[in-house]
Design a protein around this motif. Sequence first.
Motif, PDB file in Angstrom:
ATOM      1  N   ILE A 103      -6.279   1.859  -4.128  1.00  0.00           N
ATOM      2  CA  ILE A 103      -5.304   2.649  -3.386  1.00  0.00           C
ATOM      3  C   ILE A 103      -4.842   3.858  -4.190  1.00  0.00           C
ATOM      4  O   ILE A 103      -4.725   4.975  -3.655  1.00  0.00           O
ATOM      5  CB  ILE A 103      -4.102   1.763  -2.998  1.00  0.00           C
ATOM      6  N   MET A 104      -4.577   3.677  -5.479  1.00  0.00           N
ATOM      7  CA  MET A 104      -3.996   4.753  -6.291  1.00  0.00           C
ATOM      8  C   MET A 104      -5.030   5.733  -6.814  1.00  0.00           C
ATOM      9  O   MET A 104      -4.679   6.827  -7.261  1.00  0.00           O
ATOM     10  CB  MET A 104      -3.219   4.156  -7.473  1.00  0.00           C
ATOM     11  N   GLY A 105      -6.307   5.359  -6.801  1.00  0.00           N
ATOM     12  CA  GLY A 105      -7.315   6.238  -7.361  1.00  0.00           C
ATOM     13  C   GLY A 105      -7.452   6.046  -8.854  1.00  0.00           C
ATOM     14  O   GLY A 105      -6.760   5.231  -9.469  1.00  0.00           O
TER      15      GLY A 105
ATOM     16  N   ALA B  51       1.317   6.803  -7.016  1.00  0.00           N
ATOM     17  CA  ALA B  51       0.260   7.698  -7.497  1.00  0.00           C
ATOM     18  C   ALA B  51       0.573   9.164  -7.233  1.00  0.00           C
ATOM     19  O   ALA B  51       0.081  10.033  -7.958  1.00  0.00           O
ATOM     20  CB  ALA B  51      -1.066   7.322  -6.831  1.00  0.00           C
ATOM     21  N   THR B  52       1.387   9.438  -6.215  1.00  0.00           N
ATOM     22  CA  THR B  52       1.628  10.831  -5.836  1.00  0.00           C
ATOM     23  C   THR B  52       2.968  11.372  -6.322  1.00  0.00           C
ATOM     24  O   THR B  52       3.073  12.562  -6.639  1.00  0.00           O
ATOM     25  CB  THR B  52       1.560  10.984  -4.306  1.00  0.00           C
TER      26      THR B  52
ATOM     27  N   LEU C 117       2.388   1.813  -3.413  1.00  0.00           N
ATOM     28  CA  LEU C 117       1.334   2.130  -4.382  1.00  0.00           C
ATOM     29  C   LEU C 117       0.877   3.577  -4.225  1.00  0.00           C
ATOM     30  O   LEU C 117       0.657   4.284  -5.222  1.00  0.00           O
ATOM     31  CB  LEU C 117       0.160   1.172  -4.213  1.00  0.00           C
ATOM     32  N   GLU C 118       0.736   4.039  -2.998  1.00  0.00           N
ATOM     33  CA  GLU C 118       0.377   5.440  -2.777  1.00  0.00           C
ATOM     34  C   GLU C 118       1.452   6.367  -3.323  1.00  0.00           C
ATOM     35  O   GLU C 118       1.158   7.396  -3.948  1.00  0.00           O
ATOM     36  CB  GLU C 118       0.163   5.689  -1.286  1.00  0.00           C
ATOM     37  N   LEU C 119       2.716   5.992  -3.096  1.00  0.00           N
ATOM     38  CA  LEU C 119       3.819   6.799  -3.613  1.00  0.00           C
ATOM     39  C   LEU C 119       3.806   6.817  -5.131  1.00  0.00           C
ATOM     40  O   LEU C 119       4.085   7.855  -5.760  1.00  0.00           O
ATOM     41  CB  LEU C 119       5.145   6.237  -3.098  1.00  0.00           C
TER      42      LEU C 119
ATOM     43  N   PRO D 137       0.800  -1.232   0.000  1.00  0.00           N
ATOM     44  CA  PRO D 137       0.000   0.000   0.000  1.00  0.00           C
ATOM     45  C   PRO D 137       0.831   1.281   0.000  1.00  0.00           C
ATOM     46  O   PRO D 137       0.497   2.228  -0.729  1.00  0.00           O
ATOM     47  CB  PRO D 137      -0.820  -0.119   1.292  1.00  0.00           C
ATOM     48  N   LYS D 138       1.902   1.341   0.788  1.00  0.00           N
ATOM     49  CA  LYS D 138       2.682   2.574   0.854  1.00  0.00           C
ATOM     50  C   LYS D 138       3.355   2.885  -0.476  1.00  0.00           C
ATOM     51  O   LYS D 138       3.346   4.039  -0.932  1.00  0.00           O
ATOM     52  CB  LYS D 138       3.730   2.478   1.967  1.00  0.00           C
TER      53      LYS D 138
END
Length: 299
Positions: free
Chosen positions: A184-186, A162-163, A158-160, A155-156
């Motif tokens: 998670i990524m939108g 996306a951002t 994957l969030e990175l 998850p962490k």
Amino acid sequence: MSATTMDLGRVGIWTGAMDAMPSSDAAGFARLIEELGFRTLWIPETVGRDPMVNATLLLERTSTLQIATGIANVYARDAVTMANTQRAIEEAFPGRFLLGLGVSHAHLVDRVRKHDYSKPYSYMVDYLTDMDGSIFRAVGPEQLPQARVLAALGPKMLELAATKANGAHPYFVPVEHTARAREIMGPDATLAPEQMVVLDTDPTTARETARKNMSVYLRAPNYVNNLKRFGFTDEDVVADAPSDRLVDAIVAWGDVDAIVDRVRAHHDAGADHVAVQVLAAGTFVPPEDQLRELAAALL
């Protein structure tokens, strides 16, 4: 960040086979992928050819094919070198290079490259920041190209992806991971999972081919830990004898319709692009007849 501006196509080809052939033959293989209509060819980095050199050679010897690194190891080059290599390739081949970045695995970083793998996530965060702030004094784009994805599993990361990047390139994952990654990524980040396939309708021989190719990945804690997030157990992930359940989740096997169904499942789960890796018994190089059959069905 927004999704990459590159159009990868709905399906591409992922292969490490070109390290097993001379560069001239590798260029011919890339031209075949281009001829078949695939827009994107993914190449890895482990302990073979430098992927940036390889990508440049393949781009030079094709006309429209896009080359993506799946993945370039961030411990192999400092952030300024990575950023400026991306800029240099973009200047020479505008819009045809996708930089896939990853932290690789402890044994390849600690033991092979002699770096410190104690904090891979923090290392990636700092690395991307340093890339974004890199100085470039040559002909080419001052701003980094919007074509950067991360080899994200958890998850962490994957969030990175996306951002701080344009999306993710998960490897060795079931369809359920694709659905979770999209959550998670939108909706906007690029999601391009890899999918191993075996064109063989015999369950015994198909799974045997799959197991031979899966074993090396099941010795890497990153992949094993990710699989356990999706309910696989210690009994499933035995490196030399993965369960049928795990084999069937990771490797799509059967006739071409079975492969099409698995690729469609990733798309339905939220993938923008699926990087298909063709496995075949007795050869490291994807057979041309199988590539042609898959191109006709998938494209």
